[in-house]
Write an enzyme that holds these catalytic residues in place. Structure first.
Site, PDB file in Angstrom:
ATOM      1  N   SER A  10       0.840  -1.205   0.000  1.00 57.93           N
ATOM      2  CA  SER A  10       0.000   0.000   0.000  1.00 57.93           C
ATOM      3  C   SER A  10       0.867   1.244   0.000  1.00 57.93           C
ATOM      4  O   SER A  10       0.513   2.255   0.595  1.00 57.93           O
ATOM      5  CB  SER A  10      -0.871  -0.012   1.250  1.00 57.93           C
ATOM      6  OG  SER A  10      -0.026  -0.173   2.378  1.00 57.93           O
ATOM      7  N   ASN A  12       3.250   3.957  -2.526  1.00 55.66           N
ATOM      8  CA  ASN A  12       2.872   4.886  -3.579  1.00 55.66           C
ATOM      9  C   ASN A  12       2.247   4.135  -4.771  1.00 55.66           C
ATOM     10  O   ASN A  12       1.162   4.498  -5.255  1.00 55.66           O
ATOM     11  CB  ASN A  12       4.156   5.625  -3.984  1.00 55.66           C
ATOM     12  CG  ASN A  12       3.947   6.820  -4.885  1.00 55.66           C
ATOM     13  OD1 ASN A  12       4.661   6.965  -5.872  1.00 55.66           O
ATOM     14  ND2 ASN A  12       3.012   7.689  -4.574  1.00 55.66           N
ATOM     15  N   LYS A 236      15.900  -0.795 -15.398  1.00 55.61           N
ATOM     16  CA  LYS A 236      15.764   0.633 -15.751  1.00 55.61           C
ATOM     17  C   LYS A 236      15.983   1.523 -14.528  1.00 55.61           C
ATOM     18  O   LYS A 236      16.359   2.689 -14.674  1.00 55.61           O
ATOM     19  CB  LYS A 236      14.424   0.894 -16.440  1.00 55.61           C
ATOM     20  CG  LYS A 236      13.177   0.579 -15.610  1.00 55.61           C
ATOM     21  CD  LYS A 236      12.714   1.707 -14.739  1.00 55.61           C
ATOM     22  CE  LYS A 236      11.687   1.264 -13.726  1.00 55.61           C
ATOM     23  NZ  LYS A 236      11.302   2.310 -12.787  1.00 55.61           N
ATOM     24  N   ASN A 303      14.214   7.625  -8.532  1.00 55.27           N
ATOM     25  CA  ASN A 303      15.635   7.276  -8.671  1.00 55.27           C
ATOM     26  C   ASN A 303      16.395   8.408  -9.348  1.00 55.27           C
ATOM     27  O   ASN A 303      17.486   8.789  -8.936  1.00 55.27           O
ATOM     28  CB  ASN A 303      15.782   5.987  -9.477  1.00 55.27           C
ATOM     29  CG  ASN A 303      15.356   4.777  -8.676  1.00 55.27           C
ATOM     30  OD1 ASN A 303      16.029   4.385  -7.730  1.00 55.27           O
ATOM     31  ND2 ASN A 303      14.211   4.199  -9.029  1.00 55.27           N
TER      32      ASN A 303
HETATM   33  P1  NAD Z   1       6.889   3.035  -1.572  1.00 59.52           P
HETATM   34  O1  NAD Z   1       8.327   3.262  -1.788  1.00 59.52           O
HETATM   35  O2  NAD Z   1       5.947   4.129  -1.842  1.00 59.52           O
HETATM   36  O3  NAD Z   1       6.540   2.698  -0.073  1.00 59.52           O
HETATM   37  C1  NAD Z   1       7.230   1.955   0.805  1.00 59.52           C
HETATM   38  C2  NAD Z   1       6.239   0.936   1.358  1.00 59.52           C
HETATM   39  O4  NAD Z   1       6.971   0.053   2.203  1.00 59.52           O
HETATM   40  C3  NAD Z   1       5.128   1.547   2.212  1.00 59.52           C
HETATM   41  O5  NAD Z   1       3.895   0.938   1.927  1.00 59.52           O
HETATM   42  C4  NAD Z   1       5.568   1.215   3.632  1.00 59.52           C
HETATM   43  O6  NAD Z   1       4.478   1.071   4.507  1.00 59.52           O
HETATM   44  C5  NAD Z   1       6.230  -0.116   3.415  1.00 59.52           C
HETATM   45  N1  NAD Z   1       7.158  -0.490   4.476  1.00 59.52           N
HETATM   46  C6  NAD Z   1       7.994   0.307   5.170  1.00 59.52           C
HETATM   47  N2  NAD Z   1       8.673  -0.435   6.081  1.00 59.52           N
HETATM   48  C7  NAD Z   1       8.253  -1.712   5.923  1.00 59.52           C
HETATM   49  C8  NAD Z   1       8.592  -2.948   6.543  1.00 59.52           C
HETATM   50  N3  NAD Z   1       9.506  -3.011   7.495  1.00 59.52           N
HETATM   51  N4  NAD Z   1       7.956  -4.065   6.117  1.00 59.52           N
HETATM   52  C9  NAD Z   1       7.042  -4.026   5.130  1.00 59.52           C
HETATM   53  N5  NAD Z   1       6.682  -2.890   4.502  1.00 59.52           N
HETATM   54  C10 NAD Z   1       7.289  -1.758   4.904  1.00 59.52           C
HETATM   55  O7  NAD Z   1       6.461   1.710  -2.354  1.00 59.52           O
HETATM   56  P2  NAD Z   1       5.953   1.610  -3.862  1.00 59.52           P
HETATM   57  O8  NAD Z   1       6.298   2.837  -4.634  1.00 59.52           O
HETATM   58  O9  NAD Z   1       4.525   1.187  -3.823  1.00 59.52           O
HETATM   59  O10 NAD Z   1       6.904   0.479  -4.429  1.00 59.52           O
HETATM   60  C11 NAD Z   1       6.591  -0.897  -4.413  1.00 59.52           C
HETATM   61  C12 NAD Z   1       7.163  -1.525  -5.664  1.00 59.52           C
HETATM   62  O11 NAD Z   1       6.520  -0.951  -6.802  1.00 59.52           O
HETATM   63  C13 NAD Z   1       8.673  -1.276  -5.866  1.00 59.52           C
HETATM   64  O12 NAD Z   1       9.283  -2.445  -6.339  1.00 59.52           O
HETATM   65  C14 NAD Z   1       8.720  -0.190  -6.946  1.00 59.52           C
HETATM   66  O13 NAD Z   1       9.888  -0.262  -7.748  1.00 59.52           O
HETATM   67  C15 NAD Z   1       7.491  -0.540  -7.752  1.00 59.52           C
HETATM   68  N6  NAD Z   1       6.935   0.569  -8.548  1.00 59.52           N
HETATM   69  C16 NAD Z   1       6.815   1.824  -8.015  1.00 59.52           C
HETATM   70  C17 NAD Z   1       6.281   2.851  -8.796  1.00 59.52           C
HETATM   71  C18 NAD Z   1       6.124   4.257  -8.279  1.00 59.52           C
HETATM   72  O14 NAD Z   1       5.996   5.193  -9.083  1.00 59.52           O
HETATM   73  N7  NAD Z   1       6.089   4.448  -6.962  1.00 59.52           N
HETATM   74  C19 NAD Z   1       5.837   2.580 -10.086  1.00 59.52           C
HETATM   75  C20 NAD Z   1       5.950   1.290 -10.583  1.00 59.52           C
HETATM   76  C21 NAD Z   1       6.518   0.285  -9.791  1.00 59.52           C
HETATM   77  P1  13P Z   2      10.952   5.384  -9.518  1.00 60.45           P
HETATM   78  O1  13P Z   2      11.019   4.287  -8.483  1.00 60.45           O
HETATM   79  O2  13P Z   2      12.285   5.853  -9.995  1.00 60.45           O
HETATM   80  O3  13P Z   2      10.058   6.517  -9.080  1.00 60.45           O
HETATM   81  O4  13P Z   2      10.258   4.768 -10.807  1.00 60.45           O
HETATM   82  C1  13P Z   2       8.897   4.516 -10.788  1.00 60.45           C
HETATM   83  C2  13P Z   2       8.552   3.613 -11.906  1.00 60.45           C
HETATM   84  O5  13P Z   2       8.812   2.439 -11.839  1.00 60.45           O
HETATM   85  C3  13P Z   2       7.922   4.230 -13.091  1.00 60.45           C
HETATM   86  O6  13P Z   2       7.460   3.250 -13.982  1.00 60.45           O
END
Ligand code: NAD
Ligand code: 13P
Length: 381
Positions: A10, A12, A236, A303
């Site tokens: 849950s 971002n 990437k 990143n």
């Molecule tokens: P995030 O970086 O927004 O959030 C971190 C999450 O980790 C939060 O939900 C937090 O509650 C949780 N957390 C913190 N400490 C923790 C612990 N000890 N145990 C378990 N959970 C804990 O996360 P995100 O952006 O949803 O990223 C999740 C995956 O999605 C990553 O692999 C990321 O590369 C990928 N992703 C992100 C985006 C983006 O734009 N944010 C887009 C596509 C893919």
């Molecule tokens: P960042 O983790 O660098 O924000 O990238 C998000 C992502 O995966 C966009 O597709």
């Protein structure tokens, strides 16, 4: 029987994707249970001075007290009352179908479709707790962008998840797909048009995932290539660090385009060298999960942003560690590219393939070995 969806994560992206699937499960013709349990890593929050606050990092409540005694509320409670993840995706309403749940076992109980979307370093303690709870025949999908190691060798997170879930006595095999794409979460959540790619083993299973995620503003296409799609999503993030370094140095679009082009070629090479047995399709690199995700991350991702600051701080003579930059800039969100850079470097180093990956090697040198950011162009020598 309707399909029962569980959302494990849950942050971002987990919250942003909830805005798509949460709408689709509410349409009776789609055949889903209209409640999606969303697992939330519990935190405590308080509305103070016009904004939501969390206790300081590492702080503990006073002896004999809880954070609730101190006037804080559990994040799950606030999400369920406000239908908004006020920490990780503020100002975006979540559909009423999404129910925040701090308990992982009850989140997946009876699930027939499980979505994994947490930073991968938090997976290990979580997965054993799922065993015995999800429904037989359950399918899974990973939205996680990273790589893992097992017995010193790189392993896809989707494979690791399938293996770990199989460990319990009599546990069913979970077919794993991936969803990857040019998906900066805040933009997807706002409803800006975006595309994504489902990498699946079987297009019939891919179609089930398309039905769950696809909306008019989020176009999802399947490819029969789990490994290619997943590796694009992981790699990437490393190239994006290079893009951030050139931004931090004030270099222009030509330099960034060069980083993106060289990065794409090294991503393809990494797939050939380390996953040559996985039938990775060259077309996958032209899908949203490939070149499109690389471009958006190198322009709009976390990143890129943190690497820009890392390089600027070195240039200004006030260097900062990655942990400090992450804590100052991301409000609890996690940087993925730095860990993946280390993982990728370990693969390259063990295989003695440094000469084949000059950009990945130089990014690692700048990020972790004290090389100056302007040595990014040394890849040209
Ligand atoms: P995030 O970086 O927004 O959030 C971190 C999450 O980790 C939060 O939900 C937090 O509650 C949780 N957390 C913190 N400490 C923790 C612990 N000890 N145990 C378990 N959970 C804990 O996360 P995100 O952006 O949803 O990223 C999740 C995956 O999605 C990553 O692999 C990321 O590369 C990928 N992703 C992100 C985006 C983006 O734009 N944010 C887009 C596509 C893919
Ligand atoms: P960042 O983790 O660098 O924000 O990238 C998000 C992502 O995966 C966009 O597709």
């Amino acid at each position: 029987m309707p399909e029962k969806v569980a959302l494990i994560g849950s942050g971002n992206w987990g919250s942003a994707i909830a805005t798509k699937l949460g709408v689709n499960v509410l349409k009776p013709e789609n055949g889903f249970d209209p409640v999606v349990e969303m697992w939330v890593f519990e935190e405590y929050v308080k509305f103070e001075g016009g904004k939501w606050e969390r206790p300081a990092r590492g702080a503990k409540p006073p002896e004999g007290k809880t954070w609730v005694d101190e006037g804080y509320s559990p994040l799950t409670q606030v999400i369920n009352e406000k239908h908004e993840n006020i920490i990780y995706l503020p100002d975006i309403p979540l559909p009423v179908s999404i129910h925040a749940n701090p308990d992982i076992k009850s989140t997946v109980t009876g699930a027939t479709m499980m979505i994994f979307v947490i930073p991968h370093n938090f997976l290990a303690p979580l997965v054993p707790k799922l065993q015995g709870a999800f429904a037989p025949g359950c399918i899974g999908i990973s939205l996680i962008k990273g790589i893992e190691f097992k017995d010193g060798k790189p392993i896809l997170i989707s494979d690791l998840l399938a293996e770990e879930m199989k460990k319990a006595e009599g546990a069913p095999v979970v077919n794993m797909s991936v969803l990857m794409g040019a998906n900066v979460a805040n933009e997807v959540a706002k409803g800006d048009f975006a595309e994504a790619t489902i990498g699946c083993t079987d297009l019939a299973i891919g179609a089930k995932w398309v039905k769950l995620f696809n909306t008019p503003d989020f176009k999802v296409d399947p490819v029969a290539d789990v490994a290619g799609a997943e590796l694009c999503g992981a790699l990437k993030n490393v190239v994006a660090l290079g893009a951030g370094f050139v931004d931090g140095l004030g270099m222009g679009g030509n330099t960034k385009a060069a980083i993106i082009r060289i990065g794409l070629k090294e991503m393809q090479k990494f797939c050939q060298v380390f996953y040559g047995d996985r039938n990775i399709l060259s077309e996958t690199f032209l899908e949203s999960c490939g070149v499109a995700d690389l471009v958006t991350t190198c322009f709009g991702g976390r990143n890129r942003k943190c690497a820009d600051i890392f390089a600027k701080c070195i240039k200004d003579g006030t260097p900062k560690t990655w942990d400090v930059i992450e804590a100052e800039e991301l409000n609890g969100q996690k940087l993925q590219g730095t860990g993946t850079s280390k993982d990728v470097m370990e693969c390259i180093h063990k295989a003695g393939k440094e000469k084949d990956f000059p950009l990945m090697v130089q990014i690692h040198k700048i990020a972790f070995e004290g090389a100056a950011p302007d040595t990014i162009i040394d890849i040209n020598k």
